[in-house]
Enzyme design. Structure first.
Site, PDB file in Angstrom:
ATOM      1  N   GLY A 139       0.824  -1.204   0.000  1.00 50.82           N
ATOM      2  CA  GLY A 139       0.000   0.000   0.000  1.00 50.82           C
ATOM      3  C   GLY A 139       0.859   1.255   0.000  1.00 50.82           C
ATOM      4  O   GLY A 139       0.338   2.371  -0.032  1.00 50.82           O
ATOM      5  N   ASP A 140       2.175   1.095   0.087  1.00 48.12           N
ATOM      6  CA  ASP A 140       3.066   2.255   0.075  1.00 48.12           C
ATOM      7  C   ASP A 140       4.297   1.870  -0.753  1.00 48.12           C
ATOM      8  O   ASP A 140       4.206   0.984  -1.586  1.00 48.12           O
ATOM      9  CB  ASP A 140       3.405   2.662   1.526  1.00 48.12           C
ATOM     10  CG  ASP A 140       3.716   4.142   1.649  1.00 48.12           C
ATOM     11  OD1 ASP A 140       4.524   4.644   0.852  1.00 48.12           O
ATOM     12  OD2 ASP A 140       3.145   4.809   2.538  1.00 48.12           O
ATOM     13  N   ASP A 141       5.451   2.513  -0.541  1.00 44.81           N
ATOM     14  CA  ASP A 141       6.613   2.213  -1.367  1.00 44.81           C
ATOM     15  C   ASP A 141       7.049   0.750  -1.184  1.00 44.81           C
ATOM     16  O   ASP A 141       7.069   0.239  -0.063  1.00 44.81           O
ATOM     17  CB  ASP A 141       7.786   3.118  -0.977  1.00 44.81           C
ATOM     18  CG  ASP A 141       7.432   4.599  -1.119  1.00 44.81           C
ATOM     19  OD1 ASP A 141       6.753   4.969  -2.107  1.00 44.81           O
ATOM     20  OD2 ASP A 141       7.821   5.393  -0.239  1.00 44.81           O
TER      21      ASP A 141
END
Ligand SMILES: *[C@@H]1O[C@H](CO)[C@@H](O)[C@H](O)[C@H]1NC(C)=O
Ligand SMILES: *[C@@H]1O[C@H](CO)[C@@H](O)[C@H](O)[C@H]1NC(C)=O
Ligand SMILES: *[C@@H]1O[C@H](CO)[C@@H](O)[C@H](O)[C@H]1NC(C)=O
Ligand SMILES: *[C@@H]1O[C@H](CO)[C@@H](O)[C@H](O)[C@H]1NC(C)=O
Ligand SMILES: *[C@@H]1O[C@H](CO)[C@@H](O)[C@H](O)[C@H]1NC(C)=O
Ligand SMILES: *[C@@H]1O[C@H](CO)[C@@H](O)[C@H](O)[C@H]1NC(C)=O
Length: 463
Positions: free
Chosen positions: A248-250
């Protein structure tokens, strides 16, 4: 495989997690000294002389009984072997519920095939600890932070959903736990492990060196908050290789502290190789450099990077106040499909720990090379911003072929406050990337020190 919150200095932590075929579920009450069981083998930076099983310490793999004290006392007990060849703690097949526990030096946590470490969802199982000195406060907010959970083809299941809900509803007073955090450690290996649903970041090596993270599968829902895959933070000699991440992020975020705290702490992330990373991250970067980079980021290489359905590829994120630098970044070989941007740099990232940061602490961004890039289904080729009065310099782009999406942005390259050169880039880049015709961007031909480390074959007798 290794775990979280290493206490002070030294260390020699091999977190090795492996896949072993066909292991029987003969867990409880084993008699391993009289074992006629088969030898289990795996590769690691260091092998260990002593072996113990979690069940020796009373562990229950039923998915319900808390093993927090069992893990803590096992690690404590095995720390006595630190100066006598080290020890490996074997986690047999089963579901081992636990809260936070620390690893120790000269130690391997080995998850057998079928072993799942289930993270407790009770806040009380995660002791509160101080913010990191290079960040000054927790990332979720001021106040303390919960200790990280830790850290064969075993699985560590962070059971993060409850934490994500509490985070979205602003019900948490402290920064969420990471799954694995290793601090002030040397010779760390995290390998052949599946990790799912971390409450926040998955793997966070910080103030550490000589780190191999290899053959990992990291999975979180693409809409889960701050579930970064691997975040090397103020670390030296780092290898990330053969890793598959849905986040959901990097997928990977290289960091080194936050504004005045990171500047003061002054510890860069350097000598890093990322090879054969596959990433899915619709709202974030495949590899982010920053945004917390106030100790500096230098001498990073990325090779054979693959992504599908991700926001951007190798993204530089910084802002006035961060200070330090991002320099000598070399990327060779990216295959990208369905992207918002291929190239994205941002000099106005924002997010400061407190108002005490120095707005005149400009970061220096220089010598950033990308070559041999193929991308398809792209909305915008390059959104490249620097900082007014502090341009990002020394970009080099060569052999880049970008196929556009059905409905691409009208403006394909938006370049401000940057400079550099390009060659063989389609669609034709902005004028600030001067066309040099047939030129190839440099990629170093030597090996980084971490790439010369050879793994040994280790074994223990299965009970
Ligand atoms: C783990 O180590 C950290 C850092 O030394 C310490 O603050 C924390 O209390 C330890 N946690 C446990 C469960 O021992
Ligand atoms: C992970 O497991 C595979 C299959 O057993 C093995 O080939 C590979 O060398 C292991 N990776 C590491 C880093 O030990
Ligand atoms: C832990 O260590 C002590 C010696 O320091 C030993 O007597 C004990 O049996 C060990 N193992 C367990 C399971 O507690
Ligand atoms: C480990 O498990 C993951 C997911 O279950 C799988 O994709 C990967 O191939 C496995 N690795 C090995 C070495 O078996
Ligand atoms: C350009 O990049 C592609 C994709 O990586 C590669 O297959 C090709 O060999 C490269 N061409 C040159 C001239 O290096
Ligand atoms: C181009 O980038 C600059 C600086 O980041 C930004 O202010 C501007 O709005 C962008 N222009 C377009 C058309 O996106």
């Amino acid at each position: 495989m290794a775990l979280s919150q290493q206490s002070a200095v030294t260390i020699n932590l091999v977190a090795t997690l492996f896949l072993l075929g066909l292991i029987k579920f003969s867990i409880i009450e084993c008699r391993r000294l009289e074992s006629t069981g088969s030898d289990v083998t795996y590769t690691a930076i260091n092998c260990r002389k002593h072996t113990a099983f979690l069940t020796d310490f009373g562990g229950k793999g039923d998915g319900k009984t808390s093993n927090t004290l069992v893990f803590r006392s096992a690690v404590q007990n095995l720390s006595q072997f630190a100066n006598d060849g080290g020890a490996q703690l074997v986690v047999p097949p089963g579901k081992w519920l636990t809260g936070s526990f620390n690893l120790t030096s000269h130690f391997t946590l080995y998850l057998q095939f079928g072993a799942v470490i289930l993270a407790s969802q009770e806040e009380g199982e995660y002791p509160l600890i101080e913010p990191l000195p290079s960040y000054g406060r927790g990332r979720d907010g001021p106040g303390g932070r919960f200790s990280s959970l830790i850290g064969g083809n075993g699985t560590i299941d962070g059971q993060g959903s409850l934490w994500w809900k509490k985070f979205h509803k602003k019900q948490l007073k402290n920064t969420r736990p990471y799954l694995i955090e290793l601090m002030y450690s040397k010779q760390i290996q995290i390998s052949n492990l599946t990790m799912i649903d971390s409450p926040s970041w998955f793997v966070h090596p910080v103030y550490s060196s000589d780190i191999i993270m290899q053959d990992l599968t990291i999975l979180a829902p693409v809409d889960s908050p701050n579930t970064d895959g691997i975040n090397p933070d103020s670390c030296k000699n780092v290898k990330i290789q053969d890793v598959f991440i849905v986040s959901g992020d990097d997928c990977v975020a290289v960091k080194s502290g936050w504004d005045e705290y990171g500047i003061k702490f002054g510890m860069p992330t350097e000598e890093t190789i990322i090879r054969r990373l596959t990433c899915i991250s619709p709202d974030s970067a495949v590899i982010a450099l920053g945004s917390e980079m106030s100790g500096g980021i230098k001498n990073l290489r990325a090779e054979d990077i693959r992504a599908i359905n991700s926001e951007s590829a190798v993204r530089i994120k910084t802002a006035p106040g961060r200070g330090a630098y991002v320099k000598n970044i070399f990327v060779d070989g990216m295959n990208l499909k369905t992207m918002k941007y291929v190239f994205w740099t941002t000099g106005s990232y924002g997010q400061h720990p407190d108002p005490g940061y120095d707005p005149k602490a400009f970061p220096r961004v220089d010598r950033i090379n990308y070559r041999n890039v193929v991308a398809e289904d792209v909305k915008m080729a390059g959104n490249m911003g620097g900082i007014e009065g502090d341009p990002f310099t020394g970009f080099c782009l060569s052999n880049v072929t970008i196929g556009l999406a059905e409905k691409p942005k009208k403006l394909q390259w938006n370049c401000t406050d940057i400079s550099g050169v390009s060659s063989g880039v389609t669609p034709a880049p902005c004028e600030l990337l001067t066309d040099k015709e047939s030129m190839e961007c440099e990629y170093p031909s030597d090996k980084l020190p971490i790439d010369t480390v050879e793994l040994m074959t280790c074994s223990f007798k299965e009970f």
